[in-house]
Design a protein around this motif. Structure first.
Motif, short mmCIF file in Angstrom:
data_model
loop_
_atom_site.label_atom_id
_atom_site.label_comp_id
_atom_site.label_asym_id
_atom_site.label_seq_id
_atom_site.Cartn_x
_atom_site.Cartn_y
_atom_site.Cartn_z
N PHE A 13 37.64 1.73 45.55
CA PHE A 13 36.67 2.81 45.68
C PHE A 13 35.55 2.42 46.64
CE2 PHE A 13 32.64 4.70 44.28
CZ PHE A 13 32.92 6.05 44.48
N ALA A 14 35.00 1.24 46.48
CA ALA A 14 33.90 0.79 47.34
C ALA A 14 34.34 0.71 48.80
CB ALA A 14 33.38 -0.56 46.86
N ALA A 15 35.57 0.28 49.02
CA ALA A 15 36.07 0.13 50.39
C ALA A 15 36.38 1.48 51.05
CB ALA A 15 37.31 -0.76 50.40
N ARG A 16 36.82 2.46 50.28
CA ARG A 16 37.31 3.71 50.84
C ARG A 16 36.35 4.90 50.69
NH1 ARG A 16 40.26 3.94 54.41
NH2 ARG A 16 41.37 5.76 53.73
N ARG A 17 35.31 4.77 49.90
CA ARG A 17 34.41 5.88 49.57
C ARG A 17 33.90 6.61 50.81
NH1 ARG A 17 29.97 3.53 46.44
NH2 ARG A 17 29.68 2.47 48.40
N ASP A 18 33.35 5.88 51.76
CA ASP A 18 32.74 6.53 52.93
C ASP A 18 33.77 7.24 53.81
OD1 ASP A 18 30.22 5.74 52.11
OD2 ASP A 18 30.25 3.90 53.31
N SER A 19 34.91 6.61 54.01
CA SER A 19 35.91 7.26 54.87
C SER A 19 36.50 8.50 54.21
CB SER A 19 37.01 6.27 55.26
OG SER A 19 37.77 5.90 54.14
N VAL A 20 36.69 8.45 52.90
CA VAL A 20 37.20 9.63 52.19
C VAL A 20 36.17 10.76 52.25
CG1 VAL A 20 37.86 10.52 49.92
CG2 VAL A 20 38.76 8.34 50.71
N ARG A 21 34.91 10.41 52.11
CA ARG A 21 33.84 11.42 52.19
C ARG A 21 33.81 12.06 53.58
NH1 ARG A 21 27.92 11.02 53.03
NH2 ARG A 21 27.03 12.86 52.04
N ARG A 22 33.96 11.24 54.63
CA ARG A 22 33.98 11.79 55.99
C ARG A 22 35.17 12.71 56.20
NH1 ARG A 22 32.09 6.63 57.31
NH2 ARG A 22 34.21 5.88 57.66
N THR A 23 36.31 12.30 55.70
CA THR A 23 37.50 13.15 55.81
C THR A 23 37.29 14.47 55.07
OG1 THR A 23 38.92 11.20 55.96
CG2 THR A 23 39.98 13.28 55.37
N ALA A 24 36.70 14.38 53.90
CA ALA A 24 36.41 15.60 53.13
C ALA A 24 35.45 16.50 53.90
CB ALA A 24 35.83 15.23 51.77
N TYR A 25 34.47 15.90 54.57
CA TYR A 25 33.53 16.70 55.37
C TYR A 25 34.27 17.43 56.50
CZ TYR A 25 29.85 18.09 58.51
OH TYR A 25 29.04 18.82 59.33
N LEU A 26 35.19 16.73 57.13
CA LEU A 26 35.96 17.36 58.20
C LEU A 26 36.82 18.50 57.68
CD1 LEU A 26 37.00 14.20 60.22
CD2 LEU A 26 35.26 15.91 60.83
N LEU A 27 37.25 18.39 56.44
CA LEU A 27 38.07 19.45 55.85
C LEU A 27 37.26 20.69 55.49
CD1 LEU A 27 40.34 17.32 53.50
CD2 LEU A 27 41.07 18.61 55.53
N CYS A 28 36.01 20.48 55.04
CA CYS A 28 35.25 21.64 54.53
C CYS A 28 34.00 21.98 55.32
CB CYS A 28 34.89 21.40 53.06
SG CYS A 28 33.67 20.11 52.81
N GLY A 29 33.44 21.02 56.07
CA GLY A 29 32.27 21.31 56.90
C GLY A 29 30.95 21.34 56.16
N ASP A 30 30.90 20.82 54.95
CA ASP A 30 29.66 20.81 54.16
C ASP A 30 29.60 19.50 53.38
OD1 ASP A 30 28.51 21.57 51.18
OD2 ASP A 30 27.39 22.53 52.80
N TRP A 31 28.50 18.76 53.52
CA TRP A 31 28.40 17.45 52.89
C TRP A 31 28.41 17.53 51.37
CZ3 TRP A 31 29.91 13.34 55.14
CH2 TRP A 31 29.76 13.18 56.52
N HIS A 32 27.79 18.53 50.81
CA HIS A 32 27.78 18.65 49.35
C HIS A 32 29.18 18.94 48.80
CE1 HIS A 32 23.46 18.39 49.23
NE2 HIS A 32 23.38 19.32 50.17
N ARG A 33 29.87 19.84 49.45
CA ARG A 33 31.25 20.11 49.04
C ARG A 33 32.14 18.90 49.29
NH1 ARG A 33 33.38 25.12 51.84
NH2 ARG A 33 35.25 24.56 50.71
N ALA A 34 31.86 18.17 50.37
CA ALA A 34 32.64 16.96 50.67
C ALA A 34 32.48 15.93 49.55
CB ALA A 34 32.19 16.37 52.00
#
Length: 169
Positions: A13-34
């Motif tokens: 989780f610690a290693a992948r958290r930021d990259s997963v969050r960035r990918t989620a942002y690219l999918l939805c376009g909103d940091w809170h939803r990401a």
């Protein structure tokens, strides 16, 4: 999960958290939803952590879970809303009755003055949203009885409230 599995998951989780969050942002376009999407994906991964045999496939599983969560979230009705800077203007009302609204207390007082069976039909039909057959099943009577009780109940409620009652709903 045992302590070793928890430790492995925490490190992943610690290693992948930021990259997963960035990918989620690219999918939805909103940091809170990401953040919400990433959390959903990591929770799903945590539930399956012990069952994952090939740890090299963990990234693929997490990515698939993230994409599916984003698609599911986009299908929810409240995600179709669009925000604007100014609210739309209310349509002009030609009917003076449309401007008068019975308060909740008036409606409850009026319903208390309607006979109990008619009150039950009105509540089930117009507040619970049941159809005629659904009300008939709940009350254990025929559909014709529900229809006649509805008509009588609305007439009584109109008399009690002393104005038009909107029954189109």
């Amino acid at each position: 999960m045992d302590h070793r599995d928890e430790q492995e998951f925490a490190e992943y989780f610690a290693a992948r958290r930021d990259s997963v969050r960035r990918t989620a942002y690219l999918l939805c376009g909103d940091w809170h939803r990401a953040d919400d999407l990433a959390q959903t994906a990591f929770v799903a991964l945590h539930r399956r952590w012990r069952k994952i045999r090939d740890r090299a496939a963990t990234d693929a599983y997490l990515r698939t879970t993230l994409v599916r969560a984003a698609i599911d979230e986009s299908r929810r009705p409240w995600r179709r809303e669009r925000y604007t800077d100014t609210p739309p203007e209310p349509p002009p009302s030609a009917d003076p009755l449309a401007d008068r609204v019975a308060t909740r207390e008036d409606l409850l007082a009026g319903l208390r003055r309607v006979p109990p069976r008619q009150r039950a039909v009105l509540v089930l039909r117009y507040f619970e949203g049941l159809d005629v057959s659904g009300v008939a099943k709940v009350l254990g009577c025929s559909e014709g009885n529900v229809k006649s009780q509805t008509a009588r109940g609305l007439a009584n409620l109109r008399d009690v409230l002393g104005e038009e009652v909107d029954t189109h709903g």
